[in-house]
Write an enzyme that holds these catalytic residues in place. Structure first.
Site, PDB file in Angstrom:
ATOM      1  N   HIS A  60     -56.176  86.694  99.373  1.00  0.00           N
ATOM      2  CA  HIS A  60     -55.443  85.907 100.391  1.00  0.00           C
ATOM      3  C   HIS A  60     -56.152  84.818 100.992  1.00  0.00           C
ATOM      4  O   HIS A  60     -56.527  84.889 102.051  1.00  0.00           O
ATOM      5  CB  HIS A  60     -54.831  86.956 101.468  1.00  0.00           C
ATOM      6  CG  HIS A  60     -53.895  86.514 102.124  1.00  0.00           C
ATOM      7  ND1 HIS A  60     -52.773  87.462 102.583  1.00  0.00           N
ATOM      8  CD2 HIS A  60     -53.269  85.372 102.343  1.00  0.00           C
ATOM      9  CE1 HIS A  60     -51.801  86.598 103.238  1.00  0.00           C
ATOM     10  NE2 HIS A  60     -52.130  85.349 103.186  1.00  0.00           N
ATOM     11  N   HIS A  62     -55.562  80.370 101.607  1.00  0.00           N
ATOM     12  CA  HIS A  62     -54.666  79.141 101.631  1.00  0.00           C
ATOM     13  C   HIS A  62     -55.700  77.999 101.640  1.00  0.00           C
ATOM     14  O   HIS A  62     -56.526  78.007 102.347  1.00  0.00           O
ATOM     15  CB  HIS A  62     -53.966  79.014 103.028  1.00  0.00           C
ATOM     16  CG  HIS A  62     -53.073  80.263 103.351  1.00  0.00           C
ATOM     17  ND1 HIS A  62     -51.683  80.061 102.742  1.00  0.00           N
ATOM     18  CD2 HIS A  62     -53.255  81.336 103.997  1.00  0.00           C
ATOM     19  CE1 HIS A  62     -51.020  81.266 103.061  1.00  0.00           C
ATOM     20  NE2 HIS A  62     -51.961  82.029 103.689  1.00  0.00           N
ATOM     21  N   ARG A  64     -54.270  75.099 100.571  1.00  0.00           N
ATOM     22  CA  ARG A  64     -53.273  73.838 101.148  1.00  0.00           C
ATOM     23  C   ARG A  64     -53.274  72.750 100.231  1.00  0.00           C
ATOM     24  O   ARG A  64     -52.757  71.700 100.465  1.00  0.00           O
ATOM     25  CB  ARG A  64     -54.172  73.317 102.476  1.00  0.00           C
ATOM     26  CG  ARG A  64     -54.566  74.034 103.519  1.00  0.00           C
ATOM     27  CD  ARG A  64     -53.192  74.751 104.144  1.00  0.00           C
ATOM     28  NE  ARG A  64     -53.484  75.468 105.236  1.00  0.00           N
ATOM     29  CZ  ARG A  64     -52.726  76.579 105.669  1.00  0.00           C
ATOM     30  NH1 ARG A  64     -51.481  76.973 104.878  1.00  0.00           N
ATOM     31  NH2 ARG A  64     -52.979  77.157 106.951  1.00  0.00           N
ATOM     32  N   ASP A 306     -56.737  86.089 104.611  1.00  0.00           N
ATOM     33  CA  ASP A 306     -55.825  85.135 104.992  1.00  0.00           C
ATOM     34  C   ASP A 306     -56.211  83.740 105.642  1.00  0.00           C
ATOM     35  O   ASP A 306     -55.877  83.582 106.594  1.00  0.00           O
ATOM     36  CB  ASP A 306     -54.902  85.905 105.831  1.00  0.00           C
ATOM     37  CG  ASP A 306     -53.701  85.150 106.098  1.00  0.00           C
ATOM     38  OD1 ASP A 306     -53.311  84.052 105.366  1.00  0.00           O
ATOM     39  OD2 ASP A 306     -52.724  85.742 107.032  1.00  0.00           O
TER      40      ASP A 306
HETATM   41  O1  DOR Z   1     -50.947  82.978 110.180  1.00  0.00           O
HETATM   42  C1  DOR Z   1     -50.586  82.628 109.046  1.00  0.00           C
HETATM   43  N1  DOR Z   1     -50.920  81.429 108.772  1.00  0.00           N
HETATM   44  N2  DOR Z   1     -49.877  83.496 108.526  1.00  0.00           N
HETATM   45  C2  DOR Z   1     -49.208  83.224 107.184  1.00  0.00           C
HETATM   46  O2  DOR Z   1     -48.539  84.268 106.826  1.00  0.00           O
HETATM   47  C3  DOR Z   1     -49.333  81.838 106.664  1.00  0.00           C
HETATM   48  C4  DOR Z   1     -50.553  81.075 107.109  1.00  0.00           C
HETATM   49  C5  DOR Z   1     -50.461  79.623 106.881  1.00  0.00           C
HETATM   50  O3  DOR Z   1     -50.282  79.198 105.812  1.00  0.00           O
HETATM   51  O4  DOR Z   1     -50.959  78.994 107.882  1.00  0.00           O
END
Ligand code: DOR
Length: 434
Positions: A60, A62, A64, A306
């Site tokens: 998980h 990101h 970007r 995450d």
């Molecule tokens: O805190 C979060 N940020 N939760 C998410 O589900 C998405 C993520 C984001 O893309 O910044």
């Protein structure tokens, strides 16, 4: 040239290994594991006092890119992963454009290859444009090698559509739905956990049931459709009960927890403000305790970061306007070693299973193991190394964290992917992609 890793304790739960052995790496793979392997003619690493484990696999992240390169790029995110001891990562599709087509997936892969550090697996969108209206082109995404599907922070609200999507995906061998379980009709407008602290701070709350109701729905739909479901970043004690129910029924359901939900409560919002603003929100201690217990009991199978980087200026906005998200790639391993392993709450084998072996097994990867023949993806840990979390030194573009200043004991000190050393003593190495 062959590489010989000497003198370390090797811990690999995938083959019940916990022993002092040498490792020989040749042609990008684990060639041999044995006592006193001959080191002549090899590049030798003396790892006495260190621990070698299968490289960490983060389901998980990101990155970007494409679209939000002021927050992070594939290259900066890959560097952050290498620095954090992570050898493979799955990147979420909430990019612009979203990863709902083979073209975007290929673009991400080619940027990752150019970065040349960690293995990057794009997660495909569940719906076209992540708009929750019609299914994405699963045939094209699957043919492009995508095995994980998610609309990430924009969960599909229409249960009928989600059921059809689950049924369609159940026909694709190895496909896994990564579910961001949130009932938006319950959470909309909320900025932190609904409870005593939100009342004190006079901030609109997100009730725990916004997650739990969606977890229950997603499990029941997955059961009916027969799809493999992975519940992302669960944060409530009640969600744990639903995961436990699913497991008792023998359903193909897994669940993940993040370090921030294990170690921070909603009290952190009082101190750190927007740096502790994340979705799902940080919960009270009773939930944190239930998550730690569930990880120990194996009800929660997987740890993932995450990693959700945002610009410093965005996190300086008033709390209500600041974006949700915490950077995690460079703090996860030190926090988990300090907060779980060193405290005796989870042993190293448990940590490696949750953050390497099980993610690999779930996604059908040939990593997450040090078995001879496997790709040489590994992380070296120094449990004696103490340090403080210093966001200013992150490789991630997001140089802030609610963990800033935390004392940690236990660091990743070397990361290897496919036999290439990509991080040494915290410094990401210059390796060119092919
Ligand atoms: O805190 C979060 N940020 N939760 C998410 O589900 C998405 C993520 C984001 O893309 O910044």
């Amino acid at each position: 040239m062959k590489i010989c890793l000497k003198g370390a304790r090797i811990i690999d739960p995938s083959c019940q290994l916990d022993q002092y052995l040498d490792i020989m790496v040749a042609e990008g793979r684990i060639a041999a594991l044995n006592v006193n392997l001959p080191a002549e003619g090899t590049q030798l690493f003396d790892l006495s006092g260190k621990i070698v484990v299968p490289g960490f696999i983060d389901l998980h992240v990101h990155l970007r890119e494409p679209g939000y390169t002021d927050k992070e790029t594939i290259a900066s995110g890959a560097e952050a992963a290498a620095a954090g001891g992570v050898t493979s990562l799955f990147c979420m599709p909430n990019t612009s454009p979203p990863a709902d087509s083979a073209e975007v997936v290929e673009q991400i892969r080619s940027e990752a290859t150019a970065a040349g550090l960690v293995r990057v697996f794009p997660v495909g969108a569940l719906t076209r444009g992540r708009l929750g209206k019609e299914p994405a082109d699963f045939k094209a995404l699957y043919s492009a090698g995508v095995r994980a599907f998610s609309d990430d922070g924009s969960p599909v609200e229409d249960s009928g559509l989600l059921y059809r999507i689950f049924k369609e995906l159940s026909c694709y061998d190895g496909a896994v739905v990564f579910s961001h379980s949130e009932d938006l009709s319950l959470s909309r407008g909320g900025v932190m956990h609904e409870g005593l602290i939100s009342k004190l701070l006079k901030q609109p709350g997100i009730p725990a049931v916004a997650e739990t109701a969606a977890v229950a729905r997603d499990i029941l739909l997955a059961q009916a459709a027969g799809v493999r479901l992975h519940l992302a970043h669960i944060s409530t004690a009640a969600s744990v009960e639903w995961v436990s129910w699913a497991k008792e029924k023998g359903l193909p359901v897994t669940a993940e927890v993040t370090p921030h939900h294990l170690f921070l409560t909603d009290e952190a919002v009082k101190i750190d403000g927007a740096l502790a603003k994340v979705n799902p929100p940080l919960r009270p201690e009773t939930d944190c305790r239930a998550l730690r217990r569930a990880l120990l009991d194996g009800i929660i199978d997987i740890i993932a970061t995450d990693h959700a980087p945002h610009q410093g200026s965005e996190k300086e906005l008033p709390f209500r306007d600041a974006p949700f998200g915490i950077t995690g790639l460079e703090t996860a391993v030190p926090l988990l070693l300090s907060g779980l392993v060193q405290k005796g709450l989870l042993n190293l084998s448990g940590l490696i299973q949750a953050f390497s072996c099980r993610p690999a097994r779930l996604m059908g990867l040939n990593t997450g193991t040090l078995r001879p023949g496997a790709p040489a993806d590994l992380t070296v840990l120094d449990l004696e190394a103490a340090s403080f979390v210093e966001p200013g030194r992150f490789y991630s573009k997001a140089k802030h964290s609610p963990f800033a200043g935390w004392k940690v004991c236990g660091l990743p000190v070397l990361t290897m992917v496919g036999g290439a050393v990509i991080m040494k003593q915290g410094v990401v190495q210059n390796v060119t992609g092919s």
